[in-house]
Each structure stands twice: as structure tokens, then as C-alpha cells.
Enzyme design. Structure first.
Site, PDB file in Angstrom:
ATOM      1  N   GLU A 350       0.792  -1.245   0.000  1.00  0.00           N
ATOM      2  CA  GLU A 350       0.000   0.000   0.000  1.00  0.00           C
ATOM      3  C   GLU A 350       0.821   1.292   0.000  1.00  0.00           C
ATOM      4  O   GLU A 350       0.253   2.370   0.182  1.00  0.00           O
ATOM      5  CB  GLU A 350      -1.003   0.011   1.170  1.00  0.00           C
ATOM      6  CG  GLU A 350      -2.027  -1.100   1.071  1.00  0.00           C
ATOM      7  CD  GLU A 350      -3.138  -1.043   2.121  1.00  0.00           C
ATOM      8  OE1 GLU A 350      -4.162  -1.713   1.917  1.00  0.00           O
ATOM      9  OE2 GLU A 350      -2.970  -0.329   3.133  1.00  0.00           O
ATOM     10  N   GLU A 448      -6.893  -7.723  -1.247  1.00  0.00           N
ATOM     11  CA  GLU A 448      -7.382  -7.458   0.117  1.00  0.00           C
ATOM     12  C   GLU A 448      -8.824  -6.993   0.033  1.00  0.00           C
ATOM     13  O   GLU A 448      -9.163  -6.137  -0.788  1.00  0.00           O
ATOM     14  CB  GLU A 448      -6.584  -6.333   0.804  1.00  0.00           C
ATOM     15  CG  GLU A 448      -5.339  -6.746   1.532  1.00  0.00           C
ATOM     16  CD  GLU A 448      -4.812  -5.625   2.428  1.00  0.00           C
ATOM     17  OE1 GLU A 448      -5.635  -4.845   2.981  1.00  0.00           O
ATOM     18  OE2 GLU A 448      -3.591  -5.523   2.573  1.00  0.00           O
TER      19      GLU A 448
END
Length: 778
Positions: A350, A448
Site C-alpha cells: 500500500e 485485500e
């Protein structure tokens, strides 16, 4: 934390020796490094975690398990100490440290093993050596590599590299879980090294060994122009077969990783296999897992998406930091690379999204942060990963989420790293109804996604102090910045949650949170699986997260004690190789029926779908329709679209009835799913089911160190029981044959299995808790 340190101590050793290691406080050390950067006018955000995390600051200053400073699912425990073995090695010349084996298929006629033996040299001289490879299942005789008996091996970068062909007929291919067997071949290497060209003398030689197991498979990440004409696909092809990746995200099995046991790791990975997963993502805020973890993944057929350990932060790029990072990546990549389970390396979690979307206030110096990002990940991490580049493994990704191939023109910092048309995405939305498939994206691959729930009531009882208030403890351990609001909001949309002042509020909240999580994750996963053969070409769904580090609100499907939440029981069904999916389409008020098949071959005979209409007030279906169907091997059969009004007619309304769809072969049910036309809280006719249960039988089996207890529980009801939930109130890890199920027949048997020190012949009904949604209807 991620680096093996070696020191030459020959000149220091005495007859008796005392080794002293000075350990600094990680909190103090991290602060000191942050302050030094601040004095140099260089911030490296974030300084501290969200205040809800109750965490410690400056995790990104140290190469240490990032989550040990706290996360939204775990407490702060930035430990200090040596967490792996301390060993005194005695050798004069060089030893084998790691072996990498890059397996590839050559023209379909034979396999090639490109082998690199990475050595550690003790001295400052070049040396000679002879390597012998034993591969008894693959090769008729040992392979002797003796060209280095005459040619020097450099002490600066000591590597022995060679190719070895293996005939096709000797090889059984390695497959991921669900597609075939996981055949592994032992390789044993013996190395003799010596100084000088005259050959080994007794006094100046070193002999070392290394054993490992390899699997023969090919693996590609296909990034071709997508069928919808926009962007690129993102799908894994193993042994020539395009596979939908089903799985979850793995965090360390213990907040203090040195405390984790092989038995815990085995339970988690075997639970993943049992739920039909074929991929786990080792997330970048944890640790590079143990050799045992990857060896077990090899043998279970669980592909590993391997993040490098950088997560949710910017990082320094000073020389000392980068030097440490390069060594970390080198050591761990060399250690892990030979495993057939390791499918891909990714440099961070991320961090591209965090930079582009200004999560940590990087906008004010965007150019500097972009430059530092590229310096860390492209010039250092990727550069070192190339050392173990494989022909049978995709090139590393720079970040997750990212746009994959489409990131290249942007030099790996894209304006929207969450582009649904490229690469992988992470998706969370707590503002909408997670039971509605219409709220989710249509991406290429979802690495995710997820929803929170609370561990079972008995897990809380085991972990809390006598004076702790349960709801207060849940709130304190809830690290999500939005608190418990998303969990409660999703529960209240669908389930009859009592008022907080009611004495059964905590029991209901815990139980309902697990139903809400399981249903939302089921719907989202089924949507992604159903999009496989559409122009969206979705080819992966890895939910967040598999496991837990403490008893707390989290996204996990398995709690800290290893007990499955409802989500994991349901995942075993919604990730099954053959599944029926019925997704509600709001715009047309209809159900889209899809039949999903991961099997490469399927028997088409006697397949049919049965649609049962149930009344909430009565057992057994009140109306049924059926039709013949077929399955598409390794694909999705889009069966039909049925208007809700065609199924609910006459006495059946949206509030008094619900639907069950079964995929059958003859009379045998292969898969089933339910659709609830109204919120369950607003349903009409749900009453006390009159549930009674008995412990019908018990058996005990002695194993090496525990007794395996098997118990059958017969459950009787007089009316439909909604999401029947069973919980063992004993401090044992247990599994049930099913949990959170709809009971619409008078009698049903559930099987309970648990390991205990003794045979639990005196297990009583009071040792079990049984709940239904009916218990809480107002």
C-alpha cells in the site's frame, strides 16, 4: 530483525568465552533516528499510528516487524532481543548457505534445473571446490561439479552455478491445492572446499551439506489486453492452466514471532487448505516466515504471494538504511526462492497508494517522496530480487495494490493505483450494505477485502480479567479508527440486535458480528468468482485476514486460539471447487444464478438445480422447482436469471419466505446457497424453534501427545432455526462439521472434533453453547 549477522571471531576466542549483546529499546532507538532526520529537515511520515491503535511511534525507522508497533488489528509490543538461534560455526574455507533452484520446462521434452549454490567464505582468499548433487528420484547417478577444482571461486561473491537436465518421464508435476498432487523431490548437496590449486588436504578443507525439496511447475502472471478492451488482465497461469486464486492474507501467528510454534503454523495452513484456498498473501507488515512455513506451503499446495516487509509508510533512504535493506532482501530472497509455493515477490504493501493519495501528508514534498520511493523499491529492493529471478516466476511487483503492467509508463507511481482495469486492488467500504453485491467493484484481482467481527464469547472469557467489563474490553481492543460503528451498522441492517441495555446484548453482538462478516465476505467473494468469464475477467480474491494475534475485533476468519469463526466455516463452502452462486440484482429485482467449477474435468451427468421456497414459520420446503444444468470445467456456467416475483407467488411474500438453491447430482447435494428477500430482523414468522440437542456419541483416539475426541451432536427443531451456532466452552481448539447453518428439517447431526489431554467422556451439554437468531427476535 530480518538479517542474519555473521562475525569472524577467531582472533577473539579464548579457552572460555562470554558473548554479550547490547540490546537497545526499539522505541527509544526509533525516536532517536526520527529526531536525527528531523534535524536534517527530512520528515519520513507517518510519525505515529492512529490514536485508536494505542501504538508506538516511528515504526518505519527500524527494520523490524512493523505491526509490532501496533496495527488496526493488534496491540503494540515492539519487542527487543535475539529471536532466532545463536550459533558458533567452525570452518576454514567456505560452506553452502543457501541453494536456489529455478525449474523450467524446455520444449516440452525435458525439465531444466538452473542451480545456484550461494556460499559463505570465511577468509579473504579465493578458493576451490567440488560440489556433488544427489537427486535419487530424478537422476540415476550423482552429479559432480568439479570445474571449480581448478577454476577459482571468488571469496567476494562465492556462487557455484550450473544447469541440470531431468527427463520428462522422471517428473510428476507439482500443482496448487485442488488441481493435483504436490510432488516434491529431495535434493542433497555436498560441498568440499579448499585453499590452493593442489587439491584438498586434510587440514585445509571444509565439507558442508544442504538438503531441500523442489517441485516442478511453471507459473506465469498473464497481463494481456483485457476482453473488455480497457487495461490488462492480471491472472496466474500454473502449468499452462489459468487459475482463479482463492485465499486470504496471513499475518504473523504470534505478536512475538519467536513464540509461534510449528503446530500453530500447521493448524493455520491446514485450515486454509481445508477451506479450498490455493493462495495466501504473506503481508508486508509482518515477518518473512520460517522455513517450516514455506516447506508446509509446498506440501499443501498453497501458493504464496510474498510481500517484502514494508507497509503503510514512507521509509528513509540514507546509506545505512539502504545497506541493511539490501542485505535483508538478499538473504530472504535466497532463502525462499527455491520453494514451488512462492508465486511472486512484491516490494511493499500500500505504499504507492499511500503516497499518491496523500495518506500521510506527503503532498507538500511530493517530488522528494516520489524520488525516495523509487530509490528504495526500484534501485534497491527490486535490484536485489533480480538475484533470484526465475524463468518460472513472474517479475516482482513494486506495490500492492498497483496497476501491474500499466504502472511501467508511470515509472511505478500511477495516478490511481487502485484502477479496476489493471493489476490488483484492495477494497473496503463500511458505509454501504456489505450483503449487497452491487456495492463491490469489478476488478481484475482483489488482494485485500473484508469485514470485521468479534471472536466468540468463550474466547473473550478466556482472555479477560475477572473484573473486566466485556463490552468495555471489546471497545478498548477495537483499533479501527471508526470503532465498532461499521460492525454494528452492518448487523443492524439485517439482524435483530437487542438494545445495549439488554442483558443479552453482548452475546447477540458477538454472534451477529460473525454472521454479518461471514455473509458479507461470502457475497463479495462469490461476486468476484462469478466475474471470472465475463469481460471483467476477475481472477483472484484474497480476503483480509486469515488469523489473529490476540482476542480482539478484527477481520480474521480464525481466532487467536485457532478456533474457526463462522467466516471460515462458510469459506469452506463458498470457496469449494464446485459452487452455486445466487446474486441479487437490484435493478431488475432478480437473482443471477452462476455455477462455478474449478475442476479441470467434470462429469456432466444428472446435474440439476433445485430452487426451494421456505416459509420462516414452517419446516421443510413449501414449494420446489428444478431444472437440468451443466458445468463448465475450470470456468463459470452462467445458468439463468430468475425474477424474484417468479419464485415468490401466492402465499409467499418477501417477508414471510426465503429461498434455498441447491446444485445436485441426482439426489446428492453438491452445493447450496440461500437468499433472504428481506432483512432477517424484519422477517415475519420467525419464532422459537423449540431447539433441543443431545450428545449422541463420543469416541476417543490416542495420538502421540493428545487424545482426539470426536462427538456427534443431534439437534432437533420444530420450526426453522436461523444460523444455528455452536461453541465449545472448554479451552480446547475444536472444529465442527458445519456452523452457522440454516436448519429447516426436524433433525440434524453435527460432528465436533477436538484435541485434549484426556478422553472427555464426561463432556456435558452445559459445555456447549447453542444459539440461533430466533432467540433474539423481538
Amino acid at each position: 530483525m530480518f538479517v542474519r549477522y555473521s562475525y569472524e571471531v577467531s582472533s577473539l576466542l579464548q579457552a572460555e568465552n562470554f558473548l554479550e549483546v547490547e540490546i537497545q529499546s526499539p522505541v527509544v532507538a526509533a525516536l532517536a533516528r526520527a529526531n536525527a532526520l528531523k534535524e536534517a529537515k527530512k520528515s519520513v511520515p507517518p510519525e505515529c499510528p492512529n490514536e485508536r491503535y494505542h501504538g508506538e511511534c516511528h515504526m518505519n525507522m527500524l527494520r523490524k516487524m512493523q505491526a509490532s508497533f501496533s496495527w488496526d488489528w493488534g496491540p503494540a509490543a515492539p519487542s527487543a532481543g535475539i529471536w532466532k538461534n545463536v550459533e558458533l560455526e567452525i570452518y576454514e574455507v567456505a560452506v553452502i548457505r543457501e541453494v536456489d533452484v529455478d525449474v523450467s520446462r524446455v520444449n516440452g521434452s525435458y525439465w531444466n534445473m538452473h542451480i545456484r549454490c550461494f556460499l559463505d567464505a570465511g577468509g579473504w582468499q579465493n578458493f576451490n571446490g567440488r560440489l556433488v548433487l544427489y537427486a535419487v528420484e530424478l537422476l540415476d547417478r550423482p552429479v559432480v561439479v568439479d570445474r571449480y577444482a581448478i577454476k577459482n571461486i571468488s571469496h567476494l561473491a562465492p556462487v557455484i552455478e550450473f544447469d541440470q537436465a531431468v527427463p520428462n518421464g522422471k517428473v510428476v508435476t507439482w500443482w496448487p491445492n485442488g488441481y493435483g498432487e504436490q510432488k516434491l523431490y529431495p535434493l542433497h548437496f555436498t560441498l568440499k572446499t579448499w585453499l590452493g590449486p593442489d587439491g584438498p588436504e586434510v587440514r585445509s578443507k571444509t565439507k558442508s551439506h544442504k538438503s531441500l525439496r523442489v517441485g516442478f511447475r511453471t507459473l506465469d502472471l498473464v497481463k494481456d489486453p483485457a476482453p473488455d478492451g480497457v487495461g490488462n488482465t492480471f491472472l496466474f497461469r500454473v502449468n499452462g492452466v489459468e487459475m482463479f486464486m482463492k485465499g486470504s492474507n496471513y499475518i504473523p501467528s504470534h505478536l512475538l514471532p519467536e513464540m509461534q510454534t510449528n503446530e500453530q503454523i500447521s493448524h493455520l495452513l491446514r485450515s486454509a487448505k481445508e477451506a479450498h484456498m490455493n493462495m495466501l498473501r504473506v503481508w508486508g507488515g509482518g515477518v518473512y516466515e520460517s522455513d517450516y512455513f514455506y516447506q508446509l506451503a509446498d506440501s499443501l499446495g498453497l501458493l504464496i504471494w510474498q510481500d517484502m516487509m514494508f507497509a503503510c509508510a514512507m521509509y528513509p533512504v540514507n546509506d545505512e538504511f539502504l545497506s541493511s535493506v539490501r542485505e535483508e532482501v538478499r538473504q530472504n530472497a535466497m532463502r525462499l526462492s527455491h520453494h514451488p509455493s512462492v508465486a511472486i515477490f512484491v516490494t511493499n504493501n500500500e505504499n504507492e497508494a499511500a503516497l499518491v493519495q496523500n495518506w500521510y501528508g506527503t503532498l507538500f514534498e511530493r517530488d522528494r517522496f516520489e524520488s525516495e520511493y523509487r530509490e528504495l523499491y526500484l534501485a534497491n529492493v527490486i535490484h536485489e530480487l533480480k538475484l533470484v529471478s526465475h524463468s518460472s516466476r513472474p517479475q516482482p511487483l513494486v506495490s500492492s495494490p498497483s496497476n501491474g503492467k500499466a504502472s511501467e509508463p508511470d515509472n511505478y507511481i500511477s495516478s490511481n493505483p487502485q484502477d479496476n482495469q489493471n493489476g490488483d486492488v484492495h477494497f473496503y467500504d463500511y458505509t454501504k450494505d456489505g450483503w449487497d453485491p452491487g456495492i463491490f467493484p469489478r476488478p481484475r484481482f482483489v488482494s485485500e477485502f473484508g469485514f470485521q467481527s468479534f471472536p466468540g464469547a468463550y474466547a473473550w472469557q478466556r482472555s479477560k480479567g475477572e473484573d473486566d467489563d466485556l463490552l468495555g474490553l471489546i471497545t478498548h481492543r477495537q483499533h479501527h479508527p471508526l470503532g465498532n460503528v461499521p460492525v454494528i451498522a452492518l448487523v443492524e441492517r439485517h439482524l435483530p440486535l437487542p438494545f445495549p441495555e439488554n442483558e443479552n446484548y453482548a452475546t447477540a453482538l458477538i454472534y451477529f458480528s460473525q454472521i454479518a462478516q461471514a455473509m458479507a465476505t461470502k457475497v463479495e467473494t462469490e461476486l468476484y468468482r462469478s466475474l471470472r468469464d465475463t469481460p471483467h475477467r476477475t481472477m483472484g480474491a484474497l480476503y483480509w485476514q486469515l488469523n489473529d494475534v490476540w482476542v480482539a475485533p478484527s477481520w480474521s476468519s480464525i481466532d487467536f486460539y485457532g478456533n474457526w469463526k463462522l467466516l471460515h466455516y462458510w469459506a469452506r463452502d463458498f470457496l469449494a471447487p464446485i459452487s452455486i452462486v445466487a446474486l441479487y440484482e437490484k435493478s431488475t429485482d432478480s437473482l443471477n444464478i452462476s455455477l462455478i467449477c474449478d475442476q479441470l474435468e467434470v462429469d456432466p451427468r444428472e446435474l440439476n438445480v433445485v430452487a426451494n421456497v421456505h416459509l420462516w414459520s414452517q419446516l421443510l420446503p413449501r414449494q420446489s422447482t428444478s431444472w437440468d444444468v451443466t458445468l463448465r470445467p475450470n470456468g463459470v456456467q452462467y445458468d439463468k436469471v430468475i425474477a424474484i416475483s417468479d419464485l415468490l407467488q401466492g402465499e409467499f411474500t418477501r417477508t414471510n419466505a426465503f429461498l434455498e438453491l441447491q446444485l445436485r447430482r441426482g439426489q446428492d447435494v453438491i452445493s447450496r446457497t440461500h437468499f433472504f428477500p428481506s432483512s432477517i430482523a424484519g422477517a415475519v414468522g420467525i419464532e422459537d424453534p423449540g431447539l433441543e440437542f443431545e450428545i449422541a456419541s463420543r469416541t476417543c483416539l490416542n495420538t502421540t501427545n493428545v487424545v482426539r475426541n470426536s462427538v456427534s451432536i443431534s439437534i432437533q427443531v420444530k420450526r426453522p432455526a436461523v444460523f444455528v451456532y455452536l461453541e465449545l466452552l472448554k479451552p480446547y481448539r475444536y472444529t465442527l462439521s458445519e456452523n452457522g447453518f440454516m436448519q429447516t428439517e426436524p433433525m440434524h447431526v453435527v460432528y465436533l472434533t477436538f484435541d485434549a489431554p484426556l478422553c472427555a467422556r464426561l463432556l456435558r451439554k452445559s459445555d456447549l453453547r447453542v444459539l440461533t437468531v430466533n432467540d433474539f427476535m423481538r
